[in-house]
Design a protein around this motif. Structure first.
Motif, PDB file in Angstrom:
ATOM      1  N   VAL A  65       0.248   5.881  -1.721  1.00 15.58           N
ATOM      2  CA  VAL A  65      -0.108   5.886  -0.313  1.00 15.58           C
ATOM      3  C   VAL A  65       1.141   5.497   0.460  1.00 15.58           C
ATOM      4  O   VAL A  65       1.645   4.395   0.308  1.00 15.58           O
ATOM      5  CB  VAL A  65      -1.253   4.901  -0.017  1.00 15.58           C
ATOM      6  CG1 VAL A  65      -1.646   4.945   1.445  1.00 15.58           C
ATOM      7  CG2 VAL A  65      -2.443   5.187  -0.919  1.00 15.58           C
ATOM      8  N   VAL A  66       1.670   6.419   1.256  1.00 11.43           N
ATOM      9  CA  VAL A  66       2.955   6.174   1.902  1.00 11.43           C
ATOM     10  C   VAL A  66       2.837   5.584   3.303  1.00 11.43           C
ATOM     11  O   VAL A  66       3.741   4.901   3.754  1.00 11.43           O
ATOM     12  CB  VAL A  66       3.829   7.454   1.935  1.00 11.43           C
ATOM     13  CG1 VAL A  66       4.261   7.822   0.534  1.00 11.43           C
ATOM     14  CG2 VAL A  66       3.102   8.596   2.601  1.00 11.43           C
ATOM     15  N   GLU A  67       1.750   5.829   3.996  1.00  8.45           N
ATOM     16  CA  GLU A  67       1.585   5.274   5.345  1.00  8.45           C
ATOM     17  C   GLU A  67       0.317   4.430   5.370  1.00  8.45           C
ATOM     18  O   GLU A  67      -0.773   4.944   5.540  1.00  8.45           O
ATOM     19  CB  GLU A  67       1.502   6.393   6.379  1.00  8.45           C
ATOM     20  CG  GLU A  67       2.801   7.139   6.528  1.00  8.45           C
ATOM     21  CD  GLU A  67       2.752   8.155   7.654  1.00  8.45           C
ATOM     22  OE1 GLU A  67       1.997   7.932   8.629  1.00  8.45           O
ATOM     23  OE2 GLU A  67       3.458   9.155   7.551  1.00  8.45           O
ATOM     24  N   SER A  68       0.503   3.127   5.187  1.00 10.37           N
ATOM     25  CA  SER A  68      -0.632   2.224   5.148  1.00 10.37           C
ATOM     26  C   SER A  68      -0.176   0.832   5.548  1.00 10.37           C
ATOM     27  O   SER A  68       0.985   0.474   5.368  1.00 10.37           O
ATOM     28  CB  SER A  68      -1.218   2.191   3.734  1.00 10.37           C
ATOM     29  OG  SER A  68      -2.205   1.200   3.642  1.00 10.37           O
ATOM     30  N   LYS A  69      -1.095   0.056   6.050  1.00  7.28           N
ATOM     31  CA  LYS A  69      -0.825  -1.332   6.429  1.00  7.28           C
ATOM     32  C   LYS A  69      -1.330  -2.308   5.366  1.00  7.28           C
ATOM     33  O   LYS A  69      -1.324  -3.510   5.571  1.00  7.28           O
ATOM     34  CB  LYS A  69      -1.487  -1.652   7.776  1.00  7.28           C
ATOM     35  CG  LYS A  69      -1.015  -0.776   8.910  1.00  7.28           C
ATOM     36  CD  LYS A  69       0.434  -1.031   9.226  1.00  7.28           C
ATOM     37  CE  LYS A  69       0.869  -0.188  10.417  1.00  7.28           C
ATOM     38  NZ  LYS A  69       2.281   0.032  10.459  1.00  7.28           N
ATOM     39  N   VAL A  70      -1.762  -1.801   4.227  1.00  2.51           N
ATOM     40  CA  VAL A  70      -2.324  -2.654   3.179  1.00  2.51           C
ATOM     41  C   VAL A  70      -1.297  -3.658   2.673  1.00  2.51           C
ATOM     42  O   VAL A  70      -1.604  -4.836   2.497  1.00  2.51           O
ATOM     43  CB  VAL A  70      -2.882  -1.803   2.016  1.00  2.51           C
ATOM     44  CG1 VAL A  70      -3.224  -2.667   0.811  1.00  2.51           C
ATOM     45  CG2 VAL A  70      -4.094  -1.024   2.472  1.00  2.51           C
TER      46      VAL A  70
END
Length: 86
Positions: free
Chosen positions: A40-45
């Protein structure tokens, strides 16, 4: 599956509804179209768990009944023949 709505699997719908064939796609490209392990390349996790290093990556491992979120610097796997895992 609790939390399932966090993931968008719509790109796989074409394989499940019969518009495309997993086998044909795999034979044509020599790459499994649905490997079950995704970065997952675009995440705030990462930030939500306090990781700020760009070395930490976020992956999702999808099995038959659930998905597992993985935060790590790297991963390794070993391909084993069915029934011969140690």
């Amino acid at each position: 599956m609790e939390g399932y709505e966090r993931y968008d699997f719509s790109m796989l719908d074409q394989y499940y509804d019969g518009r495309l064939s997993l086998r044909d796609e795999w034979d044509k490209t020599d790459v499994c179209p649905n490997p079950g392990f995704y970065e997952v390349v675009e995440s705030k996790v990462k930030e939500a768990f306090g990781f700020t290093s760009p070395r930490v990556k976020y992956w999702v491992l999808c099995g038959h009944d659930s998905c597992i979120d993985v935060l790590a610097y790297s991963f390794e796997w070993e391909e084993v023949e069915w029934g011969k895992a140690m």
